[in-house]
Design a protein around this motif. Structure first.
Motif, PDB file in Angstrom:
ATOM      1  N   PRO A   1     -27.010 -21.912 -98.637  1.00 22.85           N
ATOM      2  CA  PRO A   1     -26.364 -22.354 -99.866  1.00 22.85           C
ATOM      3  C   PRO A   1     -26.463 -23.875 -99.981  1.00 22.85           C
ATOM      4  O   PRO A   1     -26.519 -24.578 -98.965  1.00 22.85           O
ATOM      5  N   SER A   2     -26.490 -24.360-101.179  1.00 27.06           N
ATOM      6  CA  SER A   2     -26.605 -25.799-101.418  1.00 27.06           C
ATOM      7  C   SER A   2     -25.357 -26.526-100.935  1.00 27.06           C
ATOM      8  O   SER A   2     -24.240 -26.026-101.046  1.00 27.06           O
ATOM      9  N   LEU A   3     -25.550 -27.722-100.434  1.00 24.06           N
ATOM     10  CA  LEU A   3     -24.435 -28.577-100.031  1.00 24.06           C
ATOM     11  C   LEU A   3     -23.909 -29.391-101.209  1.00 24.06           C
ATOM     12  O   LEU A   3     -22.982 -30.175-101.049  1.00 24.06           O
ATOM     13  N   TYR A   4     -24.514 -29.208-102.377  1.00 21.45           N
ATOM     14  CA  TYR A   4     -24.139 -29.995-103.545  1.00 21.45           C
ATOM     15  C   TYR A   4     -22.668 -29.794-103.901  1.00 21.45           C
ATOM     16  O   TYR A   4     -22.154 -28.678-103.893  1.00 21.45           O
ATOM     17  N   ASP A   5     -22.022 -30.913-104.233  1.00 22.96           N
ATOM     18  CA  ASP A   5     -20.634 -30.905-104.681  1.00 22.96           C
ATOM     19  C   ASP A   5     -20.570 -31.799-105.919  1.00 22.96           C
ATOM     20  O   ASP A   5     -21.020 -32.946-105.866  1.00 22.96           O
ATOM     21  N   PRO A   6     -20.025 -31.311-107.036  1.00 24.55           N
ATOM     22  CA  PRO A   6     -19.946 -32.143-108.241  1.00 24.55           C
ATOM     23  C   PRO A   6     -19.224 -33.476-108.010  1.00 24.55           C
ATOM     24  O   PRO A   6     -19.486 -34.446-108.720  1.00 24.55           O
ATOM     25  N   ALA A   7     -18.372 -33.543-106.999  1.00 28.47           N
ATOM     26  CA  ALA A   7     -17.679 -34.799-106.680  1.00 28.47           C
ATOM     27  C   ALA A   7     -18.660 -35.878-106.216  1.00 28.47           C
ATOM     28  O   ALA A   7     -18.330 -37.069-106.244  1.00 28.47           O
ATOM     29  N   PHE A   8     -19.866 -35.467-105.799  1.00 30.69           N
ATOM     30  CA  PHE A   8     -20.873 -36.443-105.389  1.00 30.69           C
ATOM     31  C   PHE A   8     -21.233 -37.393-106.540  1.00 30.69           C
ATOM     32  O   PHE A   8     -21.612 -38.530-106.295  1.00 30.69           O
ATOM     33  N   CYS A   9     -21.121 -36.921-107.769  1.00 31.97           N
ATOM     34  CA  CYS A   9     -21.487 -37.763-108.913  1.00 31.97           C
ATOM     35  C   CYS A   9     -20.681 -39.057-108.917  1.00 31.97           C
ATOM     36  O   CYS A   9     -21.257 -40.148-109.066  1.00 31.97           O
ATOM     37  N   ASP A  10     -19.373 -38.953-108.744  1.00 32.83           N
ATOM     38  CA  ASP A  10     -18.537 -40.156-108.722  1.00 32.83           C
ATOM     39  C   ASP A  10     -18.870 -41.034-107.523  1.00 32.83           C
ATOM     40  O   ASP A  10     -18.909 -42.261-107.634  1.00 32.83           O
ATOM     41  N   GLN A  11     -19.134 -40.421-106.390  1.00 36.45           N
ATOM     42  CA  GLN A  11     -19.481 -41.186-105.191  1.00 36.45           C
ATOM     43  C   GLN A  11     -20.792 -41.935-105.390  1.00 36.45           C
ATOM     44  O   GLN A  11     -20.917 -43.101-105.001  1.00 36.45           O
ATOM     45  N   VAL A  12     -21.762 -41.273-105.999  1.00 38.03           N
ATOM     46  CA  VAL A  12     -23.066 -41.888-106.244  1.00 38.03           C
ATOM     47  C   VAL A  12     -22.912 -43.119-107.140  1.00 38.03           C
ATOM     48  O   VAL A  12     -23.483 -44.180-106.867  1.00 38.03           O
ATOM     49  N   ILE A  13     -22.120 -43.004-108.185  1.00 40.20           N
ATOM     50  CA  ILE A  13     -21.915 -44.130-109.101  1.00 40.20           C
ATOM     51  C   ILE A  13     -21.241 -45.290-108.368  1.00 40.20           C
ATOM     52  O   ILE A  13     -21.665 -46.453-108.500  1.00 40.20           O
ATOM     53  N   GLU A  14     -20.224 -45.001-107.581  1.00 40.46           N
ATOM     54  CA  GLU A  14     -19.526 -46.059-106.839  1.00 40.46           C
ATOM     55  C   GLU A  14     -20.455 -46.728-105.829  1.00 40.46           C
ATOM     56  O   GLU A  14     -20.413 -47.949-105.653  1.00 40.46           O
ATOM     57  N   LEU A  15     -21.296 -45.955-105.172  1.00 35.95           N
ATOM     58  CA  LEU A  15     -22.246 -46.532-104.226  1.00 35.95           C
ATOM     59  C   LEU A  15     -23.280 -47.396-104.947  1.00 35.95           C
ATOM     60  O   LEU A  15     -23.698 -48.438-104.429  1.00 35.95           O
ATOM     61  N   GLY A  16     -23.677 -46.979-106.140  1.00 36.72           N
ATOM     62  CA  GLY A  16     -24.584 -47.802-106.943  1.00 36.72           C
ATOM     63  C   GLY A  16     -23.957 -49.132-107.292  1.00 36.72           C
ATOM     64  O   GLY A  16     -24.616 -50.183-107.259  1.00 36.72           O
ATOM     65  N   LYS A  17     -22.654 -49.131-107.584  1.00 39.08           N
ATOM     66  CA  LYS A  17     -21.944 -50.379-107.895  1.00 39.08           C
ATOM     67  C   LYS A  17     -21.949 -51.332-106.705  1.00 39.08           C
ATOM     68  O   LYS A  17     -21.859 -52.546-106.878  1.00 39.08           O
ATOM     69  N   LEU A  18     -22.049 -50.760-105.499  1.00 43.86           N
ATOM     70  CA  LEU A  18     -22.111 -51.580-104.291  1.00 43.86           C
ATOM     71  C   LEU A  18     -23.539 -52.042-103.990  1.00 43.86           C
ATOM     72  O   LEU A  18     -23.778 -52.703-102.980  1.00 43.86           O
ATOM     73  N   GLY A  19     -24.472 -51.653-104.857  1.00 43.00           N
ATOM     74  CA  GLY A  19     -25.864 -52.071-104.670  1.00 43.00           C
ATOM     75  C   GLY A  19     -26.666 -51.186-103.744  1.00 43.00           C
ATOM     76  O   GLY A  19     -27.745 -51.567-103.299  1.00 43.00           O
ATOM     77  N   LYS A  20     -26.167 -49.992-103.451  1.00 44.55           N
ATOM     78  CA  LYS A  20     -26.856 -49.085-102.524  1.00 44.55           C
ATOM     79  C   LYS A  20     -28.069 -48.459-103.193  1.00 44.55           C
ATOM     80  O   LYS A  20     -28.026 -48.058-104.359  1.00 44.55           O
ATOM     81  N   SER A  21     -29.154 -48.328-102.439  1.00 45.22           N
ATOM     82  CA  SER A  21     -30.373 -47.689-102.927  1.00 45.22           C
ATOM     83  C   SER A  21     -30.215 -46.171-102.890  1.00 45.22           C
ATOM     84  O   SER A  21     -29.277 -45.645-102.273  1.00 45.22           O
ATOM     85  N   THR A  22     -31.156 -45.487-103.496  1.00 46.91           N
ATOM     86  CA  THR A  22     -31.139 -44.024-103.470  1.00 46.91           C
ATOM     87  C   THR A  22     -31.200 -43.518-102.036  1.00 46.91           C
ATOM     88  O   THR A  22     -30.488 -42.577-101.660  1.00 46.91           O
ATOM     89  N   GLU A  23     -32.028 -44.148-101.212  1.00 48.66           N
ATOM     90  CA  GLU A  23     -32.146 -43.744 -99.814  1.00 48.66           C
ATOM     91  C   GLU A  23     -30.822 -43.943 -99.075  1.00 48.66           C
ATOM     92  O   GLU A  23     -30.398 -43.092 -98.286  1.00 48.66           O
ATOM     93  N   ALA A  24     -30.166 -45.075 -99.330  1.00 53.12           N
ATOM     94  CA  ALA A  24     -28.880 -45.346 -98.686  1.00 53.12           C
ATOM     95  C   ALA A  24     -27.820 -44.357 -99.159  1.00 53.12           C
ATOM     96  O   ALA A  24     -27.004 -43.880 -98.356  1.00 53.12           O
ATOM     97  N   ILE A  25     -27.837 -44.032-100.439  1.00 48.40           N
ATOM     98  CA  ILE A  25     -26.884 -43.062-100.977  1.00 48.40           C
ATOM     99  C   ILE A  25     -27.064 -41.715-100.283  1.00 48.40           C
ATOM    100  O   ILE A  25     -26.096 -41.076 -99.869  1.00 48.40           O
ATOM    101  N   GLY A  26     -28.307 -41.283-100.127  1.00 46.63           N
ATOM    102  CA  GLY A  26     -28.576 -40.027 -99.433  1.00 46.63           C
ATOM    103  C   GLY A  26     -28.051 -40.043 -98.013  1.00 46.63           C
ATOM    104  O   GLY A  26     -27.420 -39.089 -97.563  1.00 46.63           O
TER     105      GLY A  26
END
Length: 83
Positions: free
Chosen positions: A11-36
């Motif tokens: 089963p997928s590990l995807y959680d809709p709550a990841f969306c908010d986390q991804v946005i917050e990490l982007g605000k910190l300047g994190k790359s896609t690789e770092a977010i993963g």
């Protein structure tokens, strides 16, 4: 007799709550690789989720905008002419 098919694979590990986390990490300047890495998944998984979940695609796009803005606004050190 009808047979019910079970889904193949994990089963997928995807959680809709990841969306908010991804946005917050982007605000910190994190790359896609770092977010993963922070979410505990590989970049390929992020790209798969991007294809499967439109809200995750939007979150990654917004995070990328924030990341690029952070890079542009981050003060660069002025080289010391005596070095």
């Amino acid at each position: 007799m009808t047979e019910t098919k079970r889904p193949v694979g994990r089963p997928s590990l995807y959680d809709p709550a990841f969306c908010d986390q991804v946005i917050e990490l982007g605000k910190l300047g994190k790359s896609t690789e770092a977010i993963g890495a922070i979410l505990g998944v590989g970049t390929k998984t992020l790209y798969n989720w991007r294809e499967q979940y439109p809200e995750f695609l939007q979150a990654l796009e917004l995070a990328k905008e924030f990341e690029l803005r952070a890079i542009r606004e981050f003060p660069r050190p002025v080289p010391d002419p005596q070095i």
